[in-house]
Design an enzyme around this catalytic site. Structure first.
Site, PDB file in Angstrom:
ATOM      1  N   ILE A  88       0.921  -1.094   0.073  1.00  0.00           N
ATOM      2  CA  ILE A  88       0.023  -0.043   0.072  1.00  0.00           C
ATOM      3  C   ILE A  88       0.887   1.270   0.126  1.00  0.00           C
ATOM      4  O   ILE A  88       0.936   1.777   0.916  1.00  0.00           O
ATOM      5  CB  ILE A  88      -0.916  -0.060   1.215  1.00  0.00           C
ATOM      6  CG1 ILE A  88      -1.707  -1.269   1.260  1.00  0.00           C
ATOM      7  CG2 ILE A  88      -1.876   1.317   0.994  1.00  0.00           C
ATOM      8  CD1 ILE A  88      -2.486  -1.567   2.628  1.00  0.00           C
ATOM      9  N   PRO A  89       1.585   1.600  -1.137  1.00  0.00           N
ATOM     10  CA  PRO A  89       2.348   2.912  -1.255  1.00  0.00           C
ATOM     11  C   PRO A  89       1.526   3.716  -0.945  1.00  0.00           C
ATOM     12  O   PRO A  89       0.382   3.807  -1.480  1.00  0.00           O
ATOM     13  CB  PRO A  89       2.842   2.823  -2.830  1.00  0.00           C
ATOM     14  CG  PRO A  89       2.288   1.576  -3.315  1.00  0.00           C
ATOM     15  CD  PRO A  89       1.487   0.853  -2.594  1.00  0.00           C
ATOM     16  N   HIS A  90       2.021   4.808  -0.259  1.00  0.00           N
ATOM     17  CA  HIS A  90       1.079   6.078  -0.024  1.00  0.00           C
ATOM     18  C   HIS A  90       2.037   7.308   0.081  1.00  0.00           C
ATOM     19  O   HIS A  90       3.346   7.089   0.405  1.00  0.00           O
ATOM     20  CB  HIS A  90       0.009   5.934   0.886  1.00  0.00           C
ATOM     21  CG  HIS A  90       0.710   5.450   2.524  1.00  0.00           C
ATOM     22  ND1 HIS A  90       1.255   4.117   2.518  1.00  0.00           N
ATOM     23  CD2 HIS A  90       1.182   6.174   3.526  1.00  0.00           C
ATOM     24  CE1 HIS A  90       1.708   4.195   3.873  1.00  0.00           C
ATOM     25  NE2 HIS A  90       1.733   5.380   4.333  1.00  0.00           N
ATOM     26  N   GLY A  91       1.526   8.461   0.036  1.00  0.00           N
ATOM     27  CA  GLY A  91       2.195   9.717   0.129  1.00  0.00           C
ATOM     28  C   GLY A  91       1.214  11.081   0.305  1.00  0.00           C
ATOM     29  O   GLY A  91       0.197  10.764   0.069  1.00  0.00           O
TER      30      GLY A  91
ATOM     31  N   LEU B  85      -2.368   5.377  -2.453  1.00  0.00           N
ATOM     32  CA  LEU B  85      -2.937   6.442  -1.966  1.00  0.00           C
ATOM     33  C   LEU B  85      -2.255   7.667  -1.933  1.00  0.00           C
ATOM     34  O   LEU B  85      -1.233   7.489  -1.344  1.00  0.00           O
ATOM     35  CB  LEU B  85      -3.615   5.988  -0.506  1.00  0.00           C
ATOM     36  CG  LEU B  85      -4.538   7.032   0.195  1.00  0.00           C
ATOM     37  CD1 LEU B  85      -5.801   7.091  -0.947  1.00  0.00           C
ATOM     38  CD2 LEU B  85      -4.687   6.416   1.737  1.00  0.00           C
TER      39      LEU B  85
END
Length: 149
Positions: free
Chosen positions: A65-68, A103
């Site tokens: 779940i890569p997110h920034g 996300l």
């Protein structure tokens, strides 16, 4: 925030043979940039990479779940990618990752960010759901799996 409300059909992709963590994050940034006209792919990629430097977003069972955080105000953006085969992503269980739900959330929406991450993790904890996601053959099939959830 409801994951189904976040994800748009043009932000779901089935990829063939994406070979590295950086390439996956580049794909995510490219797709997300179509929804975030005030940001470049480079800005989005930097946000994702900065988060990965804190620790891998690979949560196990072949899921990441890569997110920034992003600076312009607006709505969060979600991107769902499935890669065949999986790639080395430094996940907590050291298994290859083939399902990526990214996300990007405006900096002023931290509560939404955390709630949405928890919702995403819950969805991907369902083995039947993961099986249906992994068996999607087209972008449209993949989107329909999430819509039906």
């Amino acid at each position: 925030m409801n994951v189904k409300l976040l994800l748009q059909p043009d932000c779901t992709k089935v990829l063939a043979d994406c070979q590295s963590k950086k390439k996956i994050l580049e794909h995510i940034a490219e797709i997300a940039s179509t929804k975030l006209p005030d940001l470049t792919c480079t800005d989005i990629l930097a946000s994702l990479m900065n988060r990965e430097k804190l620790g891998s977003t690979g949560i196990g069972n072949g899921v990441a779940i890569p997110h920034g955080k992003i600076t312009p105000k607006g709505e969060p953006v979600a991107v769902l990618l499935v890669s065949h085969p999986g790639i080395n992503y430094d996940a907590i269980d050291n298994r290859p990752v083939d399902v990526f739900f990214a996300l990007l959330v405006p900096e002023d929406q931290c509560d939404v960010h955390l709630q949405t991450l928890a919702s995403i993790a819950e969805i991907f904890d369902n083995k039947d759901m993961l099986k249906r996601i992994r068996s999607a053959e087209t972008d449209n099939d993949l989107y329909n799996v999430i819509e039906a959830a």
